[in-house]
Design a protein around this motif. Sequence first.
Motif, short mmCIF file in Angstrom:
data_model
loop_
_atom_site.label_atom_id
_atom_site.label_comp_id
_atom_site.label_asym_id
_atom_site.label_seq_id
_atom_site.Cartn_x
_atom_site.Cartn_y
_atom_site.Cartn_z
N VAL A 288 0.84 -1.21 0.00
CA VAL A 288 0.00 0.00 0.00
C VAL A 288 0.87 1.25 0.00
O VAL A 288 0.51 2.29 -0.58
N LEU A 289 2.03 1.16 0.65
CA LEU A 289 2.93 2.32 0.71
C LEU A 289 3.43 2.74 -0.66
O LEU A 289 3.76 3.91 -0.87
N ILE A 290 3.50 1.81 -1.60
CA ILE A 290 4.01 2.14 -2.95
C ILE A 290 3.13 3.20 -3.62
O ILE A 290 3.63 4.27 -4.00
N PRO A 291 1.81 2.99 -3.78
CA PRO A 291 0.98 4.04 -4.39
C PRO A 291 0.89 5.30 -3.53
O PRO A 291 0.82 6.41 -4.07
N VAL A 292 0.87 5.13 -2.21
CA VAL A 292 0.78 6.30 -1.32
C VAL A 292 2.02 7.19 -1.48
O VAL A 292 1.92 8.41 -1.62
N LEU A 293 3.21 6.57 -1.47
CA LEU A 293 4.45 7.33 -1.62
C LEU A 293 4.57 7.92 -3.03
O LEU A 293 5.12 9.02 -3.20
N ALA A 294 4.04 7.21 -4.02
CA ALA A 294 4.04 7.74 -5.39
C ALA A 294 3.23 9.04 -5.45
O ALA A 294 3.63 10.01 -6.10
N SER B 118 -6.21 25.59 -14.62
CA SER B 118 -6.09 24.31 -15.34
C SER B 118 -4.84 23.57 -14.91
O SER B 118 -4.87 22.34 -14.71
N MET B 119 -3.74 24.32 -14.75
CA MET B 119 -2.49 23.71 -14.32
C MET B 119 -2.62 23.14 -12.91
O MET B 119 -2.12 22.06 -12.60
N LYS B 120 -3.31 23.89 -12.05
CA LYS B 120 -3.50 23.43 -10.67
C LYS B 120 -4.32 22.14 -10.64
O LYS B 120 -4.02 21.22 -9.87
N THR B 121 -5.35 22.09 -11.49
CA THR B 121 -6.17 20.88 -11.56
C THR B 121 -5.36 19.69 -12.04
O THR B 121 -5.45 18.59 -11.48
N MET B 122 -4.54 19.91 -13.07
CA MET B 122 -3.71 18.84 -13.60
C MET B 122 -2.70 18.37 -12.55
O MET B 122 -2.46 17.17 -12.41
N ASN B 123 -2.13 19.32 -11.81
CA ASN B 123 -1.15 18.97 -10.77
C ASN B 123 -1.79 18.20 -9.62
O ASN B 123 -1.10 17.51 -8.86
N THR B 124 -3.10 18.33 -9.47
CA THR B 124 -3.82 17.56 -8.45
C THR B 124 -4.21 16.18 -8.96
O THR B 124 -4.09 15.18 -8.24
N VAL B 125 -4.64 16.13 -10.22
CA VAL B 125 -5.15 14.88 -10.79
C VAL B 125 -4.01 13.91 -11.13
O VAL B 125 -4.13 12.69 -10.87
N MET B 126 -2.91 14.41 -11.68
CA MET B 126 -1.84 13.52 -12.13
C MET B 126 -1.26 12.65 -11.01
O MET B 126 -1.10 11.43 -11.20
N PRO B 127 -0.93 13.20 -9.84
CA PRO B 127 -0.45 12.34 -8.75
C PRO B 127 -1.47 11.30 -8.32
O PRO B 127 -1.10 10.16 -7.99
N LEU B 128 -2.75 11.69 -8.32
CA LEU B 128 -3.80 10.73 -7.96
C LEU B 128 -3.88 9.59 -8.97
O LEU B 128 -4.05 8.42 -8.60
N MET B 129 -3.75 9.92 -10.25
CA MET B 129 -3.77 8.90 -11.29
C MET B 129 -2.58 7.95 -11.13
O MET B 129 -2.72 6.73 -11.29
N SER B 130 -1.41 8.50 -10.80
CA SER B 130 -0.23 7.67 -10.58
C SER B 130 -0.47 6.69 -9.43
O SER B 130 -0.09 5.51 -9.51
N ALA B 131 -1.09 7.19 -8.36
CA ALA B 131 -1.38 6.32 -7.21
C ALA B 131 -2.33 5.19 -7.60
O ALA B 131 -2.12 4.03 -7.22
N GLY C 217 7.88 -2.54 -9.43
CA GLY C 217 9.08 -1.89 -9.98
C GLY C 217 8.79 -0.53 -10.58
O GLY C 217 9.59 0.41 -10.43
N LEU C 218 7.64 -0.39 -11.24
CA LEU C 218 7.28 0.91 -11.81
C LEU C 218 6.97 1.91 -10.71
O LEU C 218 7.28 3.10 -10.83
N GLY C 219 6.33 1.44 -9.65
CA GLY C 219 6.06 2.32 -8.51
C GLY C 219 7.36 2.82 -7.89
O GLY C 219 7.47 3.99 -7.52
N ILE C 220 8.35 1.93 -7.77
CA ILE C 220 9.66 2.33 -7.24
C ILE C 220 10.30 3.39 -8.12
O ILE C 220 10.87 4.37 -7.63
N TYR C 221 10.17 3.20 -9.43
CA TYR C 221 10.71 4.20 -10.37
C TYR C 221 10.02 5.55 -10.19
O TYR C 221 10.68 6.59 -10.14
N TRP C 222 8.68 5.55 -10.12
CA TRP C 222 7.95 6.81 -9.95
C TRP C 222 8.34 7.52 -8.65
O TRP C 222 8.53 8.74 -8.63
N ILE C 223 8.47 6.76 -7.59
CA ILE C 223 8.82 7.35 -6.29
C ILE C 223 10.24 7.91 -6.32
O ILE C 223 10.48 9.07 -5.94
#
Length: 430
Positions: free
Chosen positions: A259-265, A292-305, A314-320
């Motif tokens: 669970v820590l992988i997506p949370v830390l990402a 628009s930039m603020k919205t994208m900066n909020t949505v993108m990390p959530l999508m990564s998680a 391994g991809l989560g480790i790379y993102w983090i």
Amino acid sequence: MDIFLATKSSAPIIGQVASIMGWIMNGIYKMLDSLFGIQNLGLCIIIFSIIIFALMTPLQIKQQKFSKLSAVMQPEIQKIQKKYQNKKDQASMQKMQEETQLVYQKYGVSPTGSCVQLAIQFPILMALWQVIYKIPAYVGSVGDVFTDVVAKIVSVNGYTDLIQNFITDNKMTRVQLILEEGKATSNSIIDFLYALSPSQWKDLSEMSQFSSFSGMIDKSASEISKMQNFFGLNIADQPLNYIKAAFTGGAIALAIAAVLIPVLAWVTQVLNYKLMPQAANQDDSNSTMNASMKTMNTVMPLMSAVFCFTFPVGLGIYWISSAVVRSVQQVMINRHLDKIDINDLVNENMKKIEKKREKEGLPPQKITNQASISTKNINTKIDKGESGKNAGERAKKVDESYQNARNAKPGSITAKANMVRDFDERNKKK
């Protein structure tokens, strides 16, 4: 979406850059193995991310220097745009372009300055993704683990259908077999084997068709498992699988780590966006863009998680790791840019332009002074080409004529006209 894991990228530019990065990744693995006896792909990914993003620091600095100048230029550019916002004729549009170009010239930058930096970084980032996602293709020691097993698998009649059914039954959506003459290639078999989780390795060895070399399968599974182990997690497995296993008697500690992988990402990418310089609002259009930039900066990390739950660890480790490196990098860049004065930055750009012109055999150009005057007083000209001196003399004559009129002889037409004007002025004040 189907992705080929181990097959090297053949895309123009990206493929060549990925090959160079593959040498770096392979070198990191060999160095850790020979010097410290460590065969850990998770650690290799972290070191690899640090090296690549550190090498990209000069590009980041150049891009953010442009951003700093752009923030200063925006009020002047927006003023020009407002001036011509209701003028759509060709002459007005051309004039607007000329005046906008003068602003860029004043600060010694090109309108495409930021695009150039992004164009350079794009193939690097894409190649970086290829190497992380296709490790067996670039790290020879990892690919060698599967050599004997692949040779045995391809000797089994109907092996292509057997593996394809295994992929379908286990919902391995990011693996697809590459066929040649109706049979899966050896590289695509490596794709398949590298993507297996520990439980899937066990299922593969228990297949009756592969029973004659099940011991070899178990040996390869053991070797690759050591390479893929990262604090108890297998980098080829998905966090979601560890969470599901916890509900059926699996290790709770591993589920928490998963669970820590997506949370830390999510956390590290939010931190990275927070450290990025933010442009100040200038008008409604700029405010909309910033929103628009603020919205994208909020949505993108959530999508990564969200993606990290179903993507390999391994991809989560790379993102983090990449987000942490970029955050440290951003802190250093911010400190560096805070010490730079805008005028020094402009002078630095102008020197580069003059140096380039000198190499091309062109004479020096006086851009800064001309552009400063043009952007301060856009479209202002002295009426009928008069000099400052002539304009002053003309104003003096007008003032003398006015005083003579005020001192006109009593009873004259001029004196009567003055009386009428004075009467009107008194009535206006009432």
